[in-house]
Design a protein around this motif. Structure first.
Motif, PDB file in Angstrom:
ATOM      1  N   MET A   1       0.857  -1.177   0.000  1.00 35.26           N
ATOM      2  CA  MET A   1       0.000   0.000   0.000  1.00 35.26           C
ATOM      3  C   MET A   1       0.894   1.227   0.000  1.00 35.26           C
ATOM      4  O   MET A   1       1.623   1.476   0.958  1.00 35.26           O
ATOM      5  CB  MET A   1      -0.906  -0.017   1.228  1.00 35.26           C
ATOM      6  N   THR A   2       0.864   2.002  -1.061  1.00 37.43           N
ATOM      7  CA  THR A   2       1.772   3.134  -1.213  1.00 37.43           C
ATOM      8  C   THR A   2       1.012   4.359  -1.666  1.00 37.43           C
ATOM      9  O   THR A   2      -0.140   4.302  -2.086  1.00 37.43           O
ATOM     10  CB  THR A   2       2.869   2.822  -2.246  1.00 37.43           C
ATOM     11  N   SER A   3       1.684   5.531  -1.573  1.00 36.53           N
ATOM     12  CA  SER A   3       1.109   6.775  -2.039  1.00 36.53           C
ATOM     13  C   SER A   3       1.274   6.868  -3.547  1.00 36.53           C
ATOM     14  O   SER A   3       1.799   5.975  -4.196  1.00 36.53           O
ATOM     15  CB  SER A   3       1.810   7.949  -1.338  1.00 36.53           C
ATOM     16  N   ASP A   4       0.812   7.971  -4.125  1.00 43.45           N
ATOM     17  CA  ASP A   4       0.795   8.103  -5.576  1.00 43.45           C
ATOM     18  C   ASP A   4       2.170   8.008  -6.201  1.00 43.45           C
ATOM     19  O   ASP A   4       2.313   7.568  -7.335  1.00 43.45           O
ATOM     20  CB  ASP A   4       0.138   9.444  -5.957  1.00 43.45           C
TER      21      ASP A   4
ATOM     22  N   PRO B   1       5.927   5.232   0.418  1.00 42.85           N
ATOM     23  CA  PRO B   1       5.107   5.460   1.617  1.00 42.85           C
ATOM     24  C   PRO B   1       5.434   6.791   2.277  1.00 42.85           C
ATOM     25  O   PRO B   1       6.570   7.276   2.212  1.00 42.85           O
ATOM     26  CB  PRO B   1       5.485   4.280   2.515  1.00 42.85           C
ATOM     27  N   ASP B   2       4.428   7.377   2.907  1.00 49.99           N
ATOM     28  CA  ASP B   2       4.658   8.631   3.630  1.00 49.99           C
ATOM     29  C   ASP B   2       5.506   8.410   4.873  1.00 49.99           C
ATOM     30  O   ASP B   2       6.133   9.344   5.365  1.00 49.99           O
ATOM     31  CB  ASP B   2       3.309   9.240   4.032  1.00 49.99           C
ATOM     32  N   ALA B   3       5.506   7.201   5.401  1.00 51.55           N
ATOM     33  CA  ALA B   3       6.265   6.906   6.620  1.00 51.55           C
ATOM     34  C   ALA B   3       6.568   5.425   6.705  1.00 51.55           C
ATOM     35  O   ALA B   3       5.849   4.589   6.146  1.00 51.55           O
ATOM     36  CB  ALA B   3       5.477   7.349   7.857  1.00 51.55           C
ATOM     37  N   ASP B   4       7.630   5.120   7.406  1.00 52.56           N
ATOM     38  CA  ASP B   4       7.870   3.728   7.759  1.00 52.56           C
ATOM     39  C   ASP B   4       6.916   3.323   8.880  1.00 52.56           C
ATOM     40  O   ASP B   4       6.358   2.231   8.863  1.00 52.56           O
ATOM     41  CB  ASP B   4       9.319   3.538   8.211  1.00 52.56           C
ATOM     42  N   ILE B   5       6.739   4.238   9.831  1.00 50.99           N
ATOM     43  CA  ILE B   5       5.888   3.948  10.988  1.00 50.99           C
ATOM     44  C   ILE B   5       4.965   5.128  11.243  1.00 50.99           C
ATOM     45  O   ILE B   5       5.428   6.259  11.441  1.00 50.99           O
ATOM     46  CB  ILE B   5       6.736   3.655  12.240  1.00 50.99           C
ATOM     47  N   LEU B   6       3.663   4.876  11.216  1.00 49.96           N
ATOM     48  CA  LEU B   6       2.645   5.870  11.558  1.00 49.96           C
ATOM     49  C   LEU B   6       2.238   5.653  13.008  1.00 49.96           C
ATOM     50  O   LEU B   6       1.788   4.558  13.367  1.00 49.96           O
ATOM     51  CB  LEU B   6       1.425   5.722  10.651  1.00 49.96           C
ATOM     52  N   ILE B   7       2.418   6.664  13.842  1.00 47.56           N
ATOM     53  CA  ILE B   7       2.045   6.569  15.250  1.00 47.56           C
ATOM     54  C   ILE B   7       0.779   7.385  15.446  1.00 47.56           C
ATOM     55  O   ILE B   7       0.778   8.607  15.269  1.00 47.56           O
ATOM     56  CB  ILE B   7       3.168   7.081  16.168  1.00 47.56           C
ATOM     57  N   ILE B   8      -0.295   6.710  15.810  1.00 47.91           N
ATOM     58  CA  ILE B   8      -1.592   7.373  15.981  1.00 47.91           C
ATOM     59  C   ILE B   8      -1.749   7.755  17.442  1.00 47.91           C
ATOM     60  O   ILE B   8      -2.032   6.920  18.304  1.00 47.91           O
ATOM     61  CB  ILE B   8      -2.733   6.448  15.520  1.00 47.91           C
TER      62      ILE B   8
ATOM     63  N   TYR C   1       0.147   6.919   4.139  1.00 49.20           N
ATOM     64  CA  TYR C   1       0.499   5.519   3.931  1.00 49.20           C
ATOM     65  C   TYR C   1       1.772   5.193   4.706  1.00 49.20           C
ATOM     66  O   TYR C   1       2.704   5.995   4.756  1.00 49.20           O
ATOM     67  CB  TYR C   1       0.720   5.233   2.442  1.00 49.20           C
ATOM     68  N   GLY C   2       1.803   4.031   5.285  1.00 50.44           N
ATOM     69  CA  GLY C   2       2.988   3.608   6.020  1.00 50.44           C
ATOM     70  C   GLY C   2       3.144   2.109   6.003  1.00 50.44           C
ATOM     71  O   GLY C   2       2.193   1.360   5.724  1.00 50.44           O
TER      72      GLY C   2
END
Length: 475
Positions: free
Chosen positions: A1-4, A8-15, A161-162
């Motif tokens: 799953m990747t951006s356009d 990816p926008d990040a390796d790790i997305l921390i919510i 995306y991450g």
């Protein structure tokens, strides 16, 4: 799953950018290797979250400095930072507690500064490895994942995306969280930490508080700082107040020496015997109790569902009041108000709340031992029922969507969400995710105690190592 752009926008997305998310970022930045970290947090600052955004000096930590280090490898980290901070002119009122620095109970706002400074230092370390961390100020309203990664949707419909995502959502304070099937308590209540709002109340009016835990302690501190001088009536099912936190001497680790203690009944019996022994020796009963804390994850995880339910039903109120203790400055205030007759604690359960009218609120409560509810009237109402851990009742977009998509399932006893011991989330079918993780308060059902600073610090270090290792394998 990747951006356009296929990147990816990040390796790790921390919510979540409170203590949990920030400490995970700190640990990731300290590790060798290049990684892009994005923290999604709706507040203007990371490192504070719900707990450490308080600005009033009277809202202090409920643990002393020696117990609250965010560095799992250095128990004196906060003590040293606080020593330097006070020496530099910060917190001049610290001498009012009349104790050595390790025994100080710092204001939560100052603790937030400490967390932020440790993040800034970790960013400098990470830069050497080419690692970065970015704060995106937004709320995550949806999440989806597949074999390639995770896509999250923000409140402005932006998508990120991450490779991995971590649910570091922190605590859902009942006073600030919309809840499904809830009564009108929050609609009629004043925020427990909003001193400015309390200044608009009748200073001599009667204030009604629902819940008698640490949130109630904060609410009373807020009322005092707002200039309220009227009566305060607290209603809770068992009518228990938090004990004051003291500094007891060391006590032998009796649970470490006896792994045969497994059930709730065995634990309560052994702990009572140890406390009685301490009292007979002239030692504070809190000494044996403080040795239990480190064993709670083991005891909870090996317990059966029946034993857990027994603990929650029969022991939890006393565990909360004895273990989650009040900081001495706040306890001193409560003690004074009780002696003055201004603060009263009632064992009663809330039955209903009427819409407030012309500066008055009416609630229905059923006192313990009585069959029929009674109406109580005041000029203000405060919801101090603590934390909502059941994600099925949290009426916010992300928990709703995660449950709807089957990406998560409730944790044991519907406390938080289910995960494996390393924090990998379990979906509705019990499958362990290799993309979605959780830490901190969402893992309440897994470990029971998963909110304290030391809990979060240990989880952050372990999860950072796991993510870094998985990241290397996926490349």
């Amino acid at each position: 799953m990747t951006s356009d752009n296929n990147r990816p926008d990040a390796d790790i997305l921390i919510i979540g950018g409170g203590l949990s998310g920030t400490m995970l970022a700190v640990q990731l930045l300290r590790l060798p290797g290049r990684r892009r970290i994005v923290i999604i947090e709706s507040r203007s600052e990371v490192g504070r979250g719900e707990a450490y955004s308080a600005t009033e000096l009277g809202h202090t930590l409920n643990g002393n400095a020696a117990r609250m280090s965010v560095d799992p490898d250095d128990a004196n980290d906060l003590t040293q930072w606080l020593t330097d901070y006070i020496a530099g002119g910060g917190w001049p009122a610290s001498d009012e507690q009349h104790v050595p620095i390790p025994e100080l109970f710092p204001p939560r706002g100052i603790f937030g500064l400490y967390v932020q400074q440790r993040l800034a230092e970790a960013q400098a370390v990470g830069a050497v490895h080419g690692s970065t961390v970015e704060h995106v100020r937004a709320e995550v309203i949806d999440l989806n994942s597949d074999a390639e990664g995770v896509r999250i949707t923000l409140s402005d419909e932006t998508q990120l995306y991450g490779h991995f995502a971590v649910l570091a959502t922190g605590m859902f304070a009942a006073a600030r969280t919309p809840q499904r099937d809830a009564n009108d308590l929050n609609a009629a209540a004043v925020d427990p930490w909003d001193v400015q709002a309390m200044r608009q109340l009748d200073p001599q009016g009667r204030v009604l508080i629902i819940g008698s835990g640490l949130t109630m302690v904060d609410a009373v501190v807020s009322l005092e700082q707002a200039g309220h001088r009227g009566p305060i009536d607290v209603f809770s099912r068992h009518g228990l107040l938090p004990h004051v936190r003291r500094q007891p001497p060391a006590w032998p680790d009796f649970l470490g020496a006896d792994h045969g203690i497994r059930s709730t009944r065995q634990l309560v019996r052994a702990l009572r015997e140890q406390c009685e022994q301490a009292i007979e020796q002239g030692i504070d009963w809190q000494a044996p109790l403080d040795t239990v804390r480190v064993h709670i994850p083991r005891l909870w995880s090996q317990a059966t569902d029946l034993q857990r339910r027994q603990f929650v039903r029969h022991v939890r109120p006393w565990w909360e009041s004895h273990h989650h203790r009040s900081p001495p400055p706040s306890a001193k205030l409560l003690d004074r108000l009780v002696r003055e007759g201004r603060l009263q604690i009632h064992a009663a359960s809330l039955q209903g709340v009427e819409a407030p009218q012309a500066g008055h609120v009416r609630i229905s409560v059923r006192y313990r031992g009585e069959d029929q509810p009674k109406i109580e009237t005041g000029t203000a109402l405060i919801n101090s029922t603590g934390i909502q851990y059941d994600w099925r009742r949290v009426d916010r977009a992300l928990p709703r969507q995660l449950l709807k998509r089957g990406l998560i399932q409730p944790g044991p006893l519907a406390l938080g969400i289910a995960a494996d011991p390393g924090g990998a989330v379990l979906d509705a079918h019990g499958q362990v995710s290799d993309r979605l993780f959780a830490m901190g308060p969402p893992l309440r059902g897994l470990w029971w105690e998963s909110t304290a600073v030391t809990d979060v610090a240990l989880q952050a270090k372990a999860l950072a190592a796991r993510l870094a290792g998985t990241q290397r394998q996926s490349r």
